[in-house]
Scaffold this active site. Structure first.
Site, PDB file in Angstrom:
ATOM      1  N   GLU A 183      81.591  82.672  15.621  1.00 54.79           N
ATOM      2  CA  GLU A 183      80.685  83.736  16.071  1.00 54.79           C
ATOM      3  C   GLU A 183      81.333  85.066  15.725  1.00 54.79           C
ATOM      4  OE1 GLU A 183      78.255  83.536  20.075  1.00 54.79           O
ATOM      5  OE2 GLU A 183      80.104  82.428  20.329  1.00 54.79           O
ATOM      6  N   ASN A 235      78.984  80.341  24.458  1.00 51.04           N
ATOM      7  CA  ASN A 235      79.472  80.137  25.831  1.00 51.04           C
ATOM      8  C   ASN A 235      78.486  80.590  26.903  1.00 51.04           C
ATOM      9  OD1 ASN A 235      81.808  78.882  25.051  1.00 51.04           O
ATOM     10  ND2 ASN A 235      82.917  80.805  24.805  1.00 51.04           N
ATOM     11  N   SER A 269      86.554  84.395  24.355  1.00 53.57           N
ATOM     12  CA  SER A 269      85.386  83.534  24.574  1.00 53.57           C
ATOM     13  C   SER A 269      84.273  84.269  25.290  1.00 53.57           C
ATOM     14  CB  SER A 269      85.786  82.382  25.492  1.00 53.57           C
ATOM     15  OG  SER A 269      86.680  81.531  24.876  1.00 53.57           O
ATOM     16  N   HIS A 303      85.063  84.714  16.987  1.00 52.32           N
ATOM     17  CA  HIS A 303      85.166  83.642  17.982  1.00 52.32           C
ATOM     18  C   HIS A 303      85.087  82.273  17.311  1.00 52.32           C
ATOM     19  CE1 HIS A 303      83.271  81.514  21.689  1.00 52.32           C
ATOM     20  NE2 HIS A 303      84.574  81.368  21.684  1.00 52.32           N
TER      21      HIS A 303
HETATM   22  C1  LIG Z   1      85.268  77.650  24.904  1.00 55.14           C
HETATM   23  C2  LIG Z   1      84.891  78.410  23.703  1.00 55.14           C
HETATM   24  O1  LIG Z   1      85.149  79.622  23.671  1.00 55.14           O
HETATM   25  C3  LIG Z   1      84.167  77.858  22.559  1.00 55.14           C
HETATM   26  C4  LIG Z   1      84.404  76.436  22.205  1.00 55.14           C
HETATM   27  O2  LIG Z   1      85.185  76.120  21.365  1.00 55.14           O
HETATM   28  S1  LIG Z   1      83.540  75.330  23.087  1.00 55.14           S
HETATM   29  C5  LIG Z   1      84.068  73.780  22.459  1.00 55.14           C
HETATM   30  C6  LIG Z   1      83.377  73.440  21.191  1.00 55.14           C
HETATM   31  N1  LIG Z   1      83.820  72.138  20.752  1.00 55.14           N
HETATM   32  C7  LIG Z   1      83.179  71.027  21.061  1.00 55.14           C
HETATM   33  O3  LIG Z   1      82.123  71.065  21.681  1.00 55.14           O
HETATM   34  C8  LIG Z   1      83.836  69.774  20.616  1.00 55.14           C
HETATM   35  C9  LIG Z   1      83.086  68.546  21.019  1.00 55.14           C
HETATM   36  N2  LIG Z   1      83.789  67.344  20.516  1.00 55.14           N
HETATM   37  C10 LIG Z   1      83.707  66.943  19.232  1.00 55.14           C
HETATM   38  O4  LIG Z   1      82.958  67.498  18.444  1.00 55.14           O
HETATM   39  C11 LIG Z   1      84.557  65.761  18.811  1.00 55.14           C
HETATM   40  O5  LIG Z   1      84.841  65.010  19.955  1.00 55.14           O
HETATM   41  C12 LIG Z   1      85.908  66.206  18.111  1.00 55.14           C
HETATM   42  C13 LIG Z   1      85.532  66.873  16.805  1.00 55.14           C
HETATM   43  C14 LIG Z   1      86.720  67.150  18.965  1.00 55.14           C
HETATM   44  C15 LIG Z   1      86.817  65.016  17.853  1.00 55.14           C
HETATM   45  O6  LIG Z   1      86.056  64.056  17.206  1.00 55.14           O
HETATM   46  P1  LIG Z   1      86.698  62.787  16.465  1.00 55.14           P
HETATM   47  O7  LIG Z   1      87.340  63.271  15.212  1.00 55.14           O
HETATM   48  O8  LIG Z   1      85.666  61.775  16.395  1.00 55.14           O
HETATM   49  O9  LIG Z   1      87.743  62.254  17.485  1.00 55.14           O
HETATM   50  P2  LIG Z   1      89.269  61.900  17.250  1.00 55.14           P
HETATM   51  O10 LIG Z   1      89.668  61.709  15.835  1.00 55.14           O
HETATM   52  O11 LIG Z   1      89.540  60.792  18.236  1.00 55.14           O
HETATM   53  O12 LIG Z   1      89.961  63.234  17.713  1.00 55.14           O
HETATM   54  C16 LIG Z   1      90.180  63.503  18.982  1.00 55.14           C
HETATM   55  C17 LIG Z   1      91.414  64.307  18.957  1.00 55.14           C
HETATM   56  O13 LIG Z   1      91.672  65.040  17.774  1.00 55.14           O
HETATM   57  C18 LIG Z   1      91.501  66.446  17.868  1.00 55.14           C
HETATM   58  N3  LIG Z   1      91.130  66.730  16.493  1.00 55.14           N
HETATM   59  C19 LIG Z   1      90.474  65.898  15.662  1.00 55.14           C
HETATM   60  N4  LIG Z   1      90.573  66.339  14.390  1.00 55.14           N
HETATM   61  C20 LIG Z   1      91.349  67.449  14.410  1.00 55.14           C
HETATM   62  C21 LIG Z   1      91.834  68.335  13.413  1.00 55.14           C
HETATM   63  N5  LIG Z   1      91.595  68.159  12.113  1.00 55.14           N
HETATM   64  N6  LIG Z   1      92.569  69.380  13.794  1.00 55.14           N
HETATM   65  C22 LIG Z   1      92.826  69.576  15.090  1.00 55.14           C
HETATM   66  N7  LIG Z   1      92.444  68.750  16.084  1.00 55.14           N
HETATM   67  C23 LIG Z   1      91.696  67.698  15.740  1.00 55.14           C
HETATM   68  C24 LIG Z   1      90.793  66.506  19.103  1.00 55.14           C
HETATM   69  O14 LIG Z   1      90.985  67.668  19.750  1.00 55.14           O
HETATM   70  C25 LIG Z   1      91.460  65.366  19.903  1.00 55.14           C
HETATM   71  O15 LIG Z   1      92.817  65.659  20.243  1.00 55.14           O
HETATM   72  P3  LIG Z   1      93.998  64.582  20.591  1.00 55.14           P
HETATM   73  O16 LIG Z   1      94.904  64.559  19.377  1.00 55.14           O
HETATM   74  O17 LIG Z   1      94.717  65.130  21.770  1.00 55.14           O
HETATM   75  O18 LIG Z   1      93.389  63.246  20.862  1.00 55.14           O
HETATM   76  N1  LIG Z   2      90.106  76.655  24.524  1.00 57.38           N
HETATM   77  C1  LIG Z   2      88.985  76.813  23.833  1.00 57.38           C
HETATM   78  O1  LIG Z   2      88.220  75.847  23.661  1.00 57.38           O
HETATM   79  C2  LIG Z   2      88.656  78.133  23.240  1.00 57.38           C
HETATM   80  C3  LIG Z   2      89.329  79.265  23.613  1.00 57.38           C
HETATM   81  N2  LIG Z   2      89.005  80.473  23.049  1.00 57.38           N
HETATM   82  C4  LIG Z   2      89.720  81.685  23.427  1.00 57.38           C
HETATM   83  O2  LIG Z   2      90.940  81.724  22.706  1.00 57.38           O
HETATM   84  C5  LIG Z   2      91.945  82.369  23.497  1.00 57.38           C
HETATM   85  C6  LIG Z   2      93.116  81.422  23.643  1.00 57.38           C
HETATM   86  O3  LIG Z   2      92.678  80.239  24.272  1.00 57.38           O
HETATM   87  P1  LIG Z   2      93.515  78.886  24.182  1.00 57.38           P
HETATM   88  O4  LIG Z   2      94.227  78.826  22.875  1.00 57.38           O
HETATM   89  O5  LIG Z   2      92.629  77.813  24.591  1.00 57.38           O
HETATM   90  O6  LIG Z   2      94.574  79.147  25.347  1.00 57.38           O
HETATM   91  P2  LIG Z   2      96.015  78.492  25.536  1.00 57.38           P
HETATM   92  O7  LIG Z   2      96.296  78.575  26.987  1.00 57.38           O
HETATM   93  O8  LIG Z   2      96.070  77.183  24.849  1.00 57.38           O
HETATM   94  O9  LIG Z   2      96.948  79.491  24.718  1.00 57.38           O
HETATM   95  C7  LIG Z   2      97.107  80.838  25.026  1.00 57.38           C
HETATM   96  C8  LIG Z   2      98.482  81.222  24.545  1.00 57.38           C
HETATM   97  O10 LIG Z   2      98.633  82.651  24.662  1.00 57.38           O
HETATM   98  C9  LIG Z   2      99.932  82.864  25.199  1.00 57.38           C
HETATM   99  N3  LIG Z   2     100.049  84.188  25.782  1.00 57.38           N
HETATM  100  C10 LIG Z   2      99.742  84.591  27.045  1.00 57.38           C
HETATM  101  N4  LIG Z   2     100.068  85.879  27.204  1.00 57.38           N
HETATM  102  C11 LIG Z   2     100.589  86.305  26.022  1.00 57.38           C
HETATM  103  C12 LIG Z   2     101.153  87.526  25.580  1.00 57.38           C
HETATM  104  N5  LIG Z   2     101.204  88.583  26.372  1.00 57.38           N
HETATM  105  N6  LIG Z   2     101.611  87.598  24.332  1.00 57.38           N
HETATM  106  C13 LIG Z   2     101.563  86.540  23.487  1.00 57.38           C
HETATM  107  N7  LIG Z   2     101.075  85.339  23.873  1.00 57.38           N
HETATM  108  C14 LIG Z   2     100.586  85.227  25.122  1.00 57.38           C
HETATM  109  C15 LIG Z   2     100.086  81.754  26.215  1.00 57.38           C
HETATM  110  O11 LIG Z   2     101.417  81.642  26.635  1.00 57.38           O
HETATM  111  P3  LIG Z   2     101.716  81.075  28.156  1.00 57.38           P
HETATM  112  O12 LIG Z   2     101.210  79.689  28.169  1.00 57.38           O
HETATM  113  O13 LIG Z   2     103.181  81.203  28.250  1.00 57.38           O
HETATM  114  O14 LIG Z   2     100.977  81.997  29.092  1.00 57.38           O
HETATM  115  C16 LIG Z   2      99.591  80.586  25.399  1.00 57.38           C
HETATM  116  O15 LIG Z   2     100.593  80.047  24.567  1.00 57.38           O
HETATM  117  C17 LIG Z   2      91.272  82.767  24.802  1.00 57.38           C
HETATM  118  O16 LIG Z   2      90.787  84.077  24.694  1.00 57.38           O
HETATM  119  C18 LIG Z   2      90.123  81.768  24.893  1.00 57.38           C
HETATM  120  O17 LIG Z   2      89.056  82.225  25.688  1.00 57.38           O
HETATM  121  C19 LIG Z   2      88.041  80.591  22.087  1.00 57.38           C
HETATM  122  C20 LIG Z   2      87.372  79.479  21.656  1.00 57.38           C
HETATM  123  C21 LIG Z   2      87.592  78.162  22.234  1.00 57.38           C
END
Ligand SMILES: CC(=O)CC(=O)SCCNC(=O)CCNC(=O)[C@H](O)C(C)(C)COP(=O)(O)OP(=O)(O)OC[C@H]1O[C@@H](n2cnc3c(N)ncnc32)[C@H](O)[C@@H]1OP(=O)(O)O
Ligand SMILES: NC(=O)C1=CN([C@@H]2O[C@H](COP(=O)(O)OP(=O)(O)OC[C@H]3O[C@@H](n4cnc5c(N)ncnc54)[C@H](OP(=O)(O)O)[C@@H]3O)[C@@H](O)[C@H]2O)C=CC1
Length: 309
Positions: free
Chosen positions: A170, A208, A137, A158
């Site tokens: 990305e 991000n 990320s 990404h």
């Molecule tokens: C951190 C990083 O590196 C980068 C990132 O990813 S940043 C995060 C970017 N994502 C966002 O901003 C998501 C914002 N949220 C949304 O767009 C919407 O709320 C959403 C698409 C996640 C869900 O919308 P929705 O379909 O209306 O809601 P709903 O059907 O109630 O789904 C919610 C649940 O389904 C998941 N989900 C929905 N459809 C899915 C699918 N086809 N596959 C996997 N998960 C799904 C959601 O994660 C959530 O999980 P739970 O099962 O634990 O409840």
């Molecule tokens: N969460 C998000 O919304 C997003 C996350 N990302 C990126 O994706 C990556 C994964 O994130 P996310 O899936 O959320 O994280 P999670 O914590 O859900 O999953 C990470 C997984 O990697 C495992 N792991 C840790 N160390 C090792 C290892 N040495 N070998 C193999 N597996 C290992 C962890 O195991 P354990 O739990 O046992 O440590 C865990 O199961 C990160 O780089 C994150 O920044 C990118 C986009 C969106």
């Protein structure tokens, strides 16, 4: 007067054919790893997943099954396509399983030292032509690539969470990434039904760099008492049309991941505006990582999830 127009020089690697990707490896079977394996399998690509813990892989396959069902119930996938996709997914705890993969996508915990150890373990098992992508990320693609034997075949891919739903991937080139690798990964993203945005290799890239400081600011608003969890999330959902409030989204991403991203921004850009909120640090230190641990800014043992502040 004759002006001689010279053609721009073409990089030698731009003339090479991009490798064809027919088999994918995924490292880390967390929320992102299972999503990446899911979309590969639906697109017809066999995907092998590896995680540190066998139970994480079992959980990942169960999650993929559930999310495929969700797509079947919405009419996005037939029951036959679901069964075929599931059959393309395998798991292994042995890096040798990646020996015939054309690309391995790393999606393990967002910690640079963890990823570097993984690449050290991975590289001896890869065929020479295999590409490596990181789903990081925030961490420098150039730095991660430098610990491998093939920085020219290393790239940032990404995906966004939840992977089966979100349209964007990305793509981030490190300084050494060659053109065939870039083209192959662009083609792969298209095959997975995704739209790409190309970002330069700066801390946290595009999404991000913008999104996670907004989340950090929401945590500051909570910390300083500007509003409660519900009011902050409602304000942004109803006032800015965000599908999730920033604190709900932080829980969804994982508070450990949000904190790691802020730390990379703070260290990498040396600007105090990226200082992680002390409350975010405290939650992570408490092990309150959001949905994945059952508690973050909401308590997920309650239905509906109850705000913790
Ligand atoms: C951190 C990083 O590196 C980068 C990132 O990813 S940043 C995060 C970017 N994502 C966002 O901003 C998501 C914002 N949220 C949304 O767009 C919407 O709320 C959403 C698409 C996640 C869900 O919308 P929705 O379909 O209306 O809601 P709903 O059907 O109630 O789904 C919610 C649940 O389904 C998941 N989900 C929905 N459809 C899915 C699918 N086809 N596959 C996997 N998960 C799904 C959601 O994660 C959530 O999980 P739970 O099962 O634990 O409840
Ligand atoms: N969460 C998000 O919304 C997003 C996350 N990302 C990126 O994706 C990556 C994964 O994130 P996310 O899936 O959320 O994280 P999670 O914590 O859900 O999953 C990470 C997984 O990697 C495992 N792991 C840790 N160390 C090792 C290892 N040495 N070998 C193999 N597996 C290992 C962890 O195991 P354990 O739990 O046992 O440590 C865990 O199961 C990160 O780089 C994150 O920044 C990118 C986009 C969106």
């Amino acid at each position: 007067m004759n002006i001689e127009v010279k053609a721009a020089p073409v990089a030698a690697d731009a003339l090479l054919e991009p490798p064809v990707i027919a088999r994918v490896g995924v490292i880390g079977a967390g929320q992102m790893g299972n999503g990446i394996a899911h979309v590969c399998a639906v697109a017809g690509l066999p995907a092998v997943m590896l995680d540190a813990k066998p139970e994480a892989m079992e959980k990942a396959v169960a999650t993929i099954n559930r999310n495929l069902d969700r797509q079947v119930s919405k009419g996005l996938l037939s029951a036959e396509d679901k069964a075929a996709a599931l059959a393309r997914i395998s798991t292994s705890s042995d890096y040798a399983a990646f020996g015939d993969c054309d690309i391995v996508i790393e999606a393990a915990t967002e910690r640079e030292e963890v990823k570097k150890i993984i690449f050290g373990q991975l590289v001896p098992h890869l065929k020479p032509s295999a590409l490596i992508a990181s789903n990081t990320s925030s961490i420098s693609i150039t730095r991660l690539a430098a610990v491998t034997d093939r920085p020219e075949k290393f790239i940032g891919m990404h995906f966004m969470n939840p992977v089966p739903v979100m349209k964007l991937v990305e793509i981030i080139r490190g300084i050494a990434t060659d053109e065939p690798t870039f083209q192959a990964v662009m083609t792969l993203a298209q095959r997975l039904g995704k739209t790409t945005a190309v970002a330069e290799d700066f801390p946290a890239f595009i999404v991000n760099r913008i999104l996670v400081p907004m989340i950090n600011e929401a945590v500051y608003a909570l910390y300083e008492g500007v509003g409660h969890v519900n009011s902050i999330d409602s304000a942004m959902k109803l006032g800015a049309n965000h599908p999730m409030g920033p604190l709900e989204l932080a829980d969804f991403i994982g508070l450990d991941t949000c904190l790691s991203i802020m730390q990379v921004l703070h260290d990498g850009l040396a600007d105090s505006k990226y200082r992680p909120c002390p409350l975010l640090v405290k939650y992570v230190e408490a092990g309150w990582l959001g949905r994945k641990t059952g508690r973050g800014f909401y308590d997920y043992t309650q239905t509906p999830p109850r705000p913790t502040r």
